[in-house]
Scaffold this active site. Structure first.
Site, PDB file in Angstrom:
ATOM      1  N   ASP A  34       0.792  -1.112  -0.002  1.00 10.34           N
ATOM      2  CA  ASP A  34       0.010   0.238  -0.076  1.00 10.34           C
ATOM      3  C   ASP A  34       0.855   1.303  -0.145  1.00 10.34           C
ATOM      4  O   ASP A  34       0.460   2.233   0.250  1.00 10.34           O
ATOM      5  CB  ASP A  34      -1.000   0.212   1.202  1.00 10.34           C
ATOM      6  CG  ASP A  34      -0.410  -0.084   2.380  1.00 10.34           C
ATOM      7  OD1 ASP A  34       0.867  -0.510   2.549  1.00 10.34           O
ATOM      8  OD2 ASP A  34      -1.007  -0.047   3.531  1.00 10.34           O
ATOM      9  N   HIS A 236      24.868   5.358 -17.885  1.00 10.11           N
ATOM     10  CA  HIS A 236      23.490   5.442 -16.777  1.00 10.11           C
ATOM     11  C   HIS A 236      23.651   4.660 -15.628  1.00 10.11           C
ATOM     12  O   HIS A 236      22.989   4.043 -15.160  1.00 10.11           O
ATOM     13  CB  HIS A 236      22.372   5.045 -17.539  1.00 10.11           C
ATOM     14  CG  HIS A 236      22.033   6.140 -18.368  1.00 10.11           C
ATOM     15  ND1 HIS A 236      20.947   5.653 -19.345  1.00 10.11           N
ATOM     16  CD2 HIS A 236      22.124   7.260 -18.663  1.00 10.11           C
ATOM     17  CE1 HIS A 236      20.734   6.608 -20.132  1.00 10.11           C
ATOM     18  NE2 HIS A 236      21.425   7.673 -19.873  1.00 10.11           N
ATOM     19  N   ASP A 253      26.424  12.934 -12.018  1.00 11.14           N
ATOM     20  CA  ASP A 253      25.343  13.657 -12.953  1.00 11.14           C
ATOM     21  C   ASP A 253      24.041  13.665 -12.093  1.00 11.14           C
ATOM     22  O   ASP A 253      23.767  12.479 -11.895  1.00 11.14           O
ATOM     23  CB  ASP A 253      25.187  12.869 -14.152  1.00 11.14           C
ATOM     24  CG  ASP A 253      24.343  13.398 -15.118  1.00 11.14           C
ATOM     25  OD1 ASP A 253      23.400  14.037 -14.704  1.00 11.14           O
ATOM     26  OD2 ASP A 253      24.063  12.822 -16.382  1.00 11.14           O
ATOM     27  N   ASP A 264      20.063  19.787 -14.366  1.00 10.73           N
ATOM     28  CA  ASP A 264      20.817  18.591 -14.959  1.00 10.73           C
ATOM     29  C   ASP A 264      22.256  18.853 -15.134  1.00 10.73           C
ATOM     30  O   ASP A 264      22.551  19.794 -16.013  1.00 10.73           O
ATOM     31  CB  ASP A 264      19.988  18.181 -16.403  1.00 10.73           C
ATOM     32  CG  ASP A 264      20.713  16.790 -16.739  1.00 10.73           C
ATOM     33  OD1 ASP A 264      21.594  16.156 -16.247  1.00 10.73           O
ATOM     34  OD2 ASP A 264      20.454  16.550 -17.999  1.00 10.73           O
ATOM     35  N   HIS A 343      27.258   9.410 -27.138  1.00  8.76           N
ATOM     36  CA  HIS A 343      25.866  10.137 -26.915  1.00  8.76           C
ATOM     37  C   HIS A 343      25.845  11.536 -27.716  1.00  8.76           C
ATOM     38  O   HIS A 343      26.948  12.084 -28.093  1.00  8.76           O
ATOM     39  CB  HIS A 343      25.599  10.257 -25.449  1.00  8.76           C
ATOM     40  CG  HIS A 343      26.498  10.872 -24.736  1.00  8.76           C
ATOM     41  ND1 HIS A 343      26.535  12.209 -24.645  1.00  8.76           N
ATOM     42  CD2 HIS A 343      27.554  10.664 -23.503  1.00  8.76           C
ATOM     43  CE1 HIS A 343      27.637  12.744 -23.865  1.00  8.76           C
ATOM     44  NE2 HIS A 343      28.111  11.585 -23.258  1.00  8.76           N
ATOM     45  N   HIS A 347      20.008  17.883 -24.707  1.00 15.01           N
ATOM     46  CA  HIS A 347      18.624  17.902 -24.785  1.00 15.01           C
ATOM     47  C   HIS A 347      18.014  19.096 -24.503  1.00 15.01           C
ATOM     48  O   HIS A 347      18.581  19.829 -23.517  1.00 15.01           O
ATOM     49  CB  HIS A 347      17.984  16.804 -24.232  1.00 15.01           C
ATOM     50  CG  HIS A 347      18.673  16.383 -22.821  1.00 15.01           C
ATOM     51  ND1 HIS A 347      18.060  17.338 -21.683  1.00 15.01           N
ATOM     52  CD2 HIS A 347      19.877  16.010 -22.207  1.00 15.01           C
ATOM     53  CE1 HIS A 347      18.606  17.050 -20.515  1.00 15.01           C
ATOM     54  NE2 HIS A 347      19.899  16.091 -20.947  1.00 15.01           N
ATOM     55  N   HIS A 354      14.539  15.403 -19.804  1.00 17.61           N
ATOM     56  CA  HIS A 354      14.734  15.234 -21.225  1.00 17.61           C
ATOM     57  C   HIS A 354      13.392  15.795 -21.780  1.00 17.61           C
ATOM     58  O   HIS A 354      12.407  15.198 -22.031  1.00 17.61           O
ATOM     59  CB  HIS A 354      14.972  13.823 -21.769  1.00 17.61           C
ATOM     60  CG  HIS A 354      15.924  13.080 -21.364  1.00 17.61           C
ATOM     61  ND1 HIS A 354      16.451  11.832 -21.193  1.00 17.61           N
ATOM     62  CD2 HIS A 354      17.307  13.870 -20.883  1.00 17.61           C
ATOM     63  CE1 HIS A 354      17.617  11.801 -20.640  1.00 17.61           C
ATOM     64  NE2 HIS A 354      18.258  12.900 -20.520  1.00 17.61           N
ATOM     65  N   GLU A 377      26.454  18.568 -22.989  1.00 21.15           N
ATOM     66  CA  GLU A 377      27.088  17.647 -22.055  1.00 21.15           C
ATOM     67  C   GLU A 377      28.019  16.482 -22.946  1.00 21.15           C
ATOM     68  O   GLU A 377      27.837  15.527 -22.966  1.00 21.15           O
ATOM     69  CB  GLU A 377      26.029  16.973 -21.497  1.00 21.15           C
ATOM     70  CG  GLU A 377      24.875  16.294 -22.212  1.00 21.15           C
ATOM     71  CD  GLU A 377      23.974  15.727 -21.386  1.00 21.15           C
ATOM     72  OE1 GLU A 377      24.113  14.728 -20.535  1.00 21.15           O
ATOM     73  OE2 GLU A 377      22.700  16.024 -21.438  1.00 21.15           O
ATOM     74  N   TYR A 381      34.875   8.659 -22.650  1.00 23.20           N
ATOM     75  CA  TYR A 381      34.553   7.447 -21.902  1.00 23.20           C
ATOM     76  C   TYR A 381      35.741   6.511 -22.306  1.00 23.20           C
ATOM     77  O   TYR A 381      35.611   5.975 -23.277  1.00 23.20           O
ATOM     78  CB  TYR A 381      33.180   6.818 -21.846  1.00 23.20           C
ATOM     79  CG  TYR A 381      32.379   8.089 -21.689  1.00 23.20           C
ATOM     80  CD1 TYR A 381      32.080   8.563 -20.553  1.00 23.20           C
ATOM     81  CD2 TYR A 381      31.817   8.798 -22.812  1.00 23.20           C
ATOM     82  CE1 TYR A 381      31.021   9.645 -20.130  1.00 23.20           C
ATOM     83  CE2 TYR A 381      30.797   9.975 -22.713  1.00 23.20           C
ATOM     84  CZ  TYR A 381      30.547  10.141 -21.365  1.00 23.20           C
ATOM     85  OH  TYR A 381      29.735  11.228 -21.039  1.00 23.20           O
ATOM     86  N   ARG A 398      32.556  13.730 -18.061  1.00 17.77           N
ATOM     87  CA  ARG A 398      31.437  14.343 -18.916  1.00 17.77           C
ATOM     88  C   ARG A 398      31.336  15.787 -17.978  1.00 17.77           C
ATOM     89  O   ARG A 398      31.680  15.886 -16.732  1.00 17.77           O
ATOM     90  CB  ARG A 398      30.197  13.768 -18.635  1.00 17.77           C
ATOM     91  CG  ARG A 398      28.964  14.500 -19.495  1.00 17.77           C
ATOM     92  CD  ARG A 398      27.587  13.654 -19.813  1.00 17.77           C
ATOM     93  NE  ARG A 398      26.974  12.952 -18.637  1.00 17.77           N
ATOM     94  CZ  ARG A 398      27.290  11.623 -18.454  1.00 17.77           C
ATOM     95  NH1 ARG A 398      27.924  10.894 -19.030  1.00 17.77           N
ATOM     96  NH2 ARG A 398      26.559  11.437 -17.271  1.00 17.77           N
ATOM     97  N   GLU A 400      28.660  18.880 -17.804  1.00 20.71           N
ATOM     98  CA  GLU A 400      27.262  19.381 -18.407  1.00 20.71           C
ATOM     99  C   GLU A 400      26.864  20.529 -17.663  1.00 20.71           C
ATOM    100  O   GLU A 400      26.520  20.366 -16.493  1.00 20.71           O
ATOM    101  CB  GLU A 400      26.190  17.977 -17.956  1.00 20.71           C
ATOM    102  CG  GLU A 400      24.712  18.420 -18.448  1.00 20.71           C
ATOM    103  CD  GLU A 400      23.986  17.240 -18.221  1.00 20.71           C
ATOM    104  OE1 GLU A 400      24.048  16.408 -17.291  1.00 20.71           O
ATOM    105  OE2 GLU A 400      22.724  17.115 -19.136  1.00 20.71           O
TER     106      GLU A 400
HETATM  107  N1  GLY Z   1      21.138  12.921 -16.412  1.00 24.50           N
HETATM  108  C1  GLY Z   1      20.426  12.765 -17.831  1.00 24.50           C
HETATM  109  C2  GLY Z   1      21.136  13.301 -18.830  1.00 24.50           C
HETATM  110  O1  GLY Z   1      22.133  13.982 -18.533  1.00 24.50           O
HETATM  111  O2  GLY Z   1      20.715  13.560 -19.958  1.00 24.50           O
HETATM  112 MN    MN Z   2      22.696  14.784 -16.676  1.00 26.94          MN
HETATM  113 MN    MN Z   3      21.480  15.901 -19.492  1.00 18.76          MN
END
Ligand code: GLY
Ligand code: MN
Ligand code: MN
Length: 431
Positions: A34, A236, A253, A264, A343, A347, A354, A377, A381, A398, A400
């Site tokens: 619940d 991820h 991140d 983000d 990547h 975004h 996103h 970003e 890697y 990374r 960002e």
């Molecule tokens: N944390 C998700 C991205 O950077 O898109």
């Molecule tokens: Mn991110």
């Molecule tokens: Mn992002």
């Protein structure tokens, strides 16, 4: 007080002409037994209403220009257990709808509202349960067809209209995004200060959360990634349970959600606070790529331009590091760079991390316009592999930031989180 939402409802009604639009908020989700997951309103619904209670439906009638909220009734007994709910009378006052009604009236009132309207707009095919309810209301109008009631003959996806509206942020959204960025940056600073060899990734996850919640941001925009050493090469990664080792890099991140809006940010830094020569070499390449991309964000530029600028810088860096051989154009053409950068550049960001909005419009890259918000970003890697210099193995970096397109460029509104080597080292030394 809630003028931006009323203004958005007016704009949507201008788009639907004499049609009718229907939107439901998100369903509640059971976590176990619940227990429920913390409720999060549907983003389109939130955009138009600011109303964040579960079990609510918005009806916009383009013929009369009237907005009606259907929401839960007041319930003093339940409120003792579960807390305050507005109820229709208070919701109308607080959120500026033309009227609000009990959710229990929905099945009775909806067929009436749909009768005689030419076009019905709803988020077609996004929520099977709501689709079924809409079909049921339409059926009722059709059954009354012989007694003169006219069912709508045309249907549109209201989500597609809202996706496009949400691409350009209004002033109140910009203020909320800046605050999400400010709090998210504070979390990163707190985590950098707390990082030390021997600690655990989840302890830094706790530092982020502490900074967010202390500022009133009770939800994350997405699961935090706290990835040390080789974990940073898992894009991820979310286990966040490894011990931080001296000499390793750490990639965080993470971003909070502030009144529905996402932050983000990614920062990468050495666990022990001092970049090794190899770490610094890779880091400076990613930072130069990020700065080149940010410099390319300006009104009129195509969506692809920042990514292209970053890719050139990263490709040159991969050649300089000895990760790849050949020419910049050659490794871009062949896609060889994807071994180390797999990547996109970023975004849009807003109510969803996103965020909505197509990157191409009529087959062409969307052009940046003032009021758009996006992440920038780039990363590198470097997994262990034959031919990869061993000194670079398991470095994952990374960087960002979140940017707002302005009239002559962009504002990096997450800049409070340090990102030059000198600034990071100074912060980690306690300066
Ligand atoms: N944390 C998700 C991205 O950077 O898109
Ligand atoms: Mn991110
Ligand atoms: Mn992002």
């Amino acid at each position: 007080m809630h003028q931006p939402h009323a203004e958005r409802r007016r704009r949507l009604m201008a788009d639907i002409g004499d049609g009718v639009a229907l939107l439901a908020t998100a369903p509640e989700a059971v976590r176990n037994a619940d227990n429920h997951y913390p409720f999060r309103a549907d983003s389109h619904f939130l955009y138009l209403t600011g109303f964040s209670e579960p079990e609510a439906v918005l009806l916009l009638d383009g013929r009369s220009g009237k907005s009606t909220l259907f929401c839960r009734d007041k319930n003093p007994d339940l409120e003792i257990w579960e807390g305050f709910r507005y109820g229709p009378a208070a919701a109308v006052e607080a959120f500026g709808f033309d009227e609000a009604r009990s959710l229990s009236e929905l099945d009775e009132r909806l067929p009436e509202a749909l009768s005689g309207c030419h076009q019905l707009w709803w988020p077609l095919g996004r929520d099977a349960a709501f689709d079924r309810r809409v079909h049921g209301w339409l059926d009722q109008v059709r059954q009354r067809f012989r007694s003169g009631e006219q069912p709508p003959a045309r249907f549109g996806d209201v989500a597609a209209l809202l996706d496009e509206m949400r691409v350009i942020k209004d002033a109140s959204e910009v203020a909320l995004l800046r605050e999400a960025g400010r709090i998210s940056a504070e979390g990163h600073i707190q985590a950098m200060r707390a990082a030390r060899p021997g600690g655990f990734e989840y302890q830094l996850e706790a530092e982020l959360l502490h900074a967010f919640v202390r500022n009133g941001a009770r939800q994350l925009a997405y699961e935090s990634i706290v990835a040390s050493g080789a974990n940073a090469c898992t894009l991820h990664y979310s286990a966040n349970n490894a011990r931080l080792a001296d000499g390793e890099m750490l990639l965080i991140d993470a971003g909070c959600e502030w009144q529905g809006y996402a932050g983000d940010i990614t920062r990468s830094f050495p666990v022990n606070g001092k970049f090794s020569a190899a770490q610094r070499d890779v880091y400076e390449i990613v930072l130069a790529a990020q700065l080149a991309a940010i410099a390319a964000v300006r009104p009129g530029a195509g969506w692809n331009e920042p990514g292209d600028a970053a890719l050139k810088a990263l490709a040159q860096g991969m050649l300089d590091l000895g990760l790849l051989t050949g020419s910049v154009d050659g490794v871009i053409e062949s896609g060889g760079y994807r071994q180390f950068y797999m990547h996109g550049i970023g975004h849009m960001i807003g109510l969803d991390v996103h965020d909505v909005g197509q990157r191409k419009v009529d087959g062409q890259w969307r052009r940046y316009q003032p009021g758009m918000c996006a992440t920038i970003e780039p990363g590198l890697y470097i997994r262990p592999a034959a031919g990869v210099p061993e000194a670079l193995w398991n470095i994952g970096i990374r960087i960002e930031d979140d940017v707002l397109v302005t009239h002559n460029g962009c504002e990096v509104y997450t800049a409070a989180a340090p990102k030059t080597v000198d600034d990071i080292e100074a912060l980690m030394r306690g300066e």
